[in-house]
Design an enzyme around this catalytic site. Structure first.
Site, mmCIF file in Angstrom:
data_model
loop_
_atom_site.group_PDB
_atom_site.id
_atom_site.type_symbol
_atom_site.label_atom_id
_atom_site.label_comp_id
_atom_site.label_asym_id
_atom_site.label_seq_id
_atom_site.Cartn_x
_atom_site.Cartn_y
_atom_site.Cartn_z
ATOM 1 N N LYS A 175 -9.104 -2.870 -3.902
ATOM 2 C CA LYS A 175 -7.914 -3.725 -4.009
ATOM 3 C C LYS A 175 -8.485 -5.807 -3.618
ATOM 4 O O LYS A 175 -7.772 -6.142 -4.205
ATOM 5 C CB LYS A 175 -6.691 -3.375 -1.940
ATOM 6 C CG LYS A 175 -6.555 -2.116 -2.812
ATOM 7 C CD LYS A 175 -5.466 -1.879 -1.005
ATOM 8 C CE LYS A 175 -5.278 0.240 -1.506
ATOM 9 N NZ LYS A 175 -4.354 0.570 -0.367
ATOM 10 N N ASP A 211 0.823 -1.196 0.336
ATOM 11 C CA ASP A 211 -0.130 0.514 -0.019
ATOM 12 C C ASP A 211 1.066 1.267 -0.319
ATOM 13 O O ASP A 211 2.134 1.165 0.437
ATOM 14 C CB ASP A 211 -0.338 0.083 1.335
ATOM 15 C CG ASP A 211 -1.778 1.012 1.769
ATOM 16 O OD1 ASP A 211 -2.428 1.622 0.394
ATOM 17 O OD2 ASP A 211 -1.907 1.592 2.961
ATOM 18 N N ASP A 234 -2.068 -0.137 6.206
ATOM 19 C CA ASP A 234 -2.131 0.120 7.453
ATOM 20 C C ASP A 234 -3.786 0.255 7.703
ATOM 21 O O ASP A 234 -4.022 0.920 8.806
ATOM 22 C CB ASP A 234 -1.948 2.023 7.816
ATOM 23 C CG ASP A 234 -2.094 2.355 6.082
ATOM 24 O OD1 ASP A 234 -2.530 1.979 5.593
ATOM 25 O OD2 ASP A 234 -3.338 3.897 7.347
ATOM 26 N N ASP A 236 -0.205 5.012 1.255
ATOM 27 C CA ASP A 236 -0.415 5.701 2.036
ATOM 28 C C ASP A 236 -0.191 4.699 3.224
ATOM 29 O O ASP A 236 -0.985 4.571 3.774
ATOM 30 C CB ASP A 236 -1.712 6.384 1.890
ATOM 31 C CG ASP A 236 -1.437 7.708 0.298
ATOM 32 O OD1 ASP A 236 -0.809 8.675 0.399
ATOM 33 O OD2 ASP A 236 -2.293 7.689 -0.292
HETATM 34 C C1 LIG Z 1 -9.098 11.115 3.923
HETATM 35 C C2 LIG Z 1 -7.759 9.123 3.771
HETATM 36 C C3 LIG Z 1 -7.333 8.224 2.807
HETATM 37 N N1 LIG Z 1 -6.404 7.731 3.090
HETATM 38 C C4 LIG Z 1 -5.300 7.445 2.244
HETATM 39 C C5 LIG Z 1 -5.721 6.291 1.693
HETATM 40 C C6 LIG Z 1 -5.701 5.852 -0.098
HETATM 41 O O1 LIG Z 1 -4.004 5.336 0.258
HETATM 42 P P1 LIG Z 1 -3.446 4.365 0.265
HETATM 43 O O2 LIG Z 1 -4.528 3.452 -0.707
HETATM 44 O O3 LIG Z 1 -2.629 3.992 -0.457
HETATM 45 O O4 LIG Z 1 -3.214 4.083 0.941
HETATM 46 C C7 LIG Z 1 -5.770 7.408 -0.230
HETATM 47 C C8 LIG Z 1 -6.968 7.769 -1.196
HETATM 48 O O5 LIG Z 1 -7.982 7.563 -0.059
HETATM 49 O O6 LIG Z 1 -5.494 8.044 0.886
HETATM 50 C C9 LIG Z 1 -5.526 8.102 4.488
HETATM 51 O O7 LIG Z 1 -3.966 7.059 4.749
HETATM 52 N N2 LIG Z 1 -6.475 8.518 5.515
HETATM 53 C C10 LIG Z 1 -7.528 8.916 5.041
HETATM 54 O O8 LIG Z 1 -8.012 9.331 6.931
HETATM 55 MG MG LIG Z 2 -2.779 2.699 3.208
#
Ligand SMILES: Cc1cn([C@H]2C[C@H](OP(=O)(O)O)[C@@H](CO)O2)c(=O)[nH]c1=O
Ligand SMILES: [Mg+2]
Length: 222
Positions: free
Chosen positions: A159, A35, A170, A37
């Protein structure tokens, strides 16, 4: 992950060009999804930093006190008017591109992609407001990981339909149209999930300093 993991394609079933041999013989390569973020890019620290810069003096919940995935919910619970401000922070141009890498993430990904019989992809969900989030995610990957990983970036709001052996993520609950995703979800520890108690067989990776290599090896043996 719930239920048994469906079998991945055998080498004979796979299209030409995807064959892997070597030490593992004609088995399938291990496919790993990371992942973005909260695993590679520090979304939480980025939100807090940008929020403080933009709304100085505004009350907010610090990282140590975070519980639950959505920062907007947590901050909103404390301060009702905070929600829109938090959203405006992560929807702003430059937010996603400016995120710092999570410590050790870049090194781990560069090592993982070199591993024998291992396929590594980044699997990330774009925001519903997908601009500027999507182009900035591509730019972030190019900047921090290089063009090799740009080719390995999967953007999906679901996913569960992506086929792999492992997903480091996470988010504590990952749901979608597929009730039995092929991957095992390894919960990557983040400020918002560290208080959750995982019941076996669910596993965590505490950080990139934790033994991610052992988790990969444990899947190869299955
Ligand atoms: C709104 C929000 C998004 N995100 C991240 C998750 C997603 O990315 P990822 O899938 O890489 O974790 C992206 C869009 O929601 O932003 C958070 O981590 N916390 C949040 O509160
Ligand atoms: Mg994430």
């Amino acid at each position: 992950m719930s239920g048994p993991r469906p079998a991945r394609l055998s080498m004979q079933q796979r299209p030409p060009g995807r064959a892997v041999g070597g030490a593992m013989g004609w088995g399938a390569a291990l496919r790993v999804l990371a992942d973005m973020d909260g695993v590679l890019a520090d979304f939480e620290a980025g939100v807090l930093r940008a929020f403080l810069a933009r709304f100085p003096g505004e009350p907010r919940a610090g990282l140590a006190g975070r519980r639950g995935w959505l920062p907007k919910e947590q901050h909103q619970a404390k301060i009702p008017l905070c929600h829109a401000k938090i959203v405006s922070v992560y929807e702003s141009p430059g937010f996603f591109l400016g995120l710092d890498p999570i410590p050790g993430a870049i090194e781990a990904m560069k090592e993982m992609i070199q591993m024998k019989d291992t396929e590594v992809f980044i699997c990330t969900s774009p925001l519903r407001k997908y601009e500027p989030c999507i182009p900035e995610k591509y730019k972030w990957v190019e900047k921090h990981l290089g063009p090799e990983f740009v080719d390995r970036l999967i953007l999906t709001r679901d996913k569960t339909i992506v086929s792999a052996d492992l997903l480091f993520d996470d988010k504590d609950t990952i749901q979608g149209v597929e009730p039995n995703p092929s991957w095992e979800h390894i919960l990557f520890t983040c400020c918002h999930n560290k208080h959750l108690e995982l019941k076996p067989p669910h596993r965590r990776l505490q950080s990139w300093a934790d033994d991610w290599r052992a988790i990969l090896e444990s899947k190869r043996r299955k």
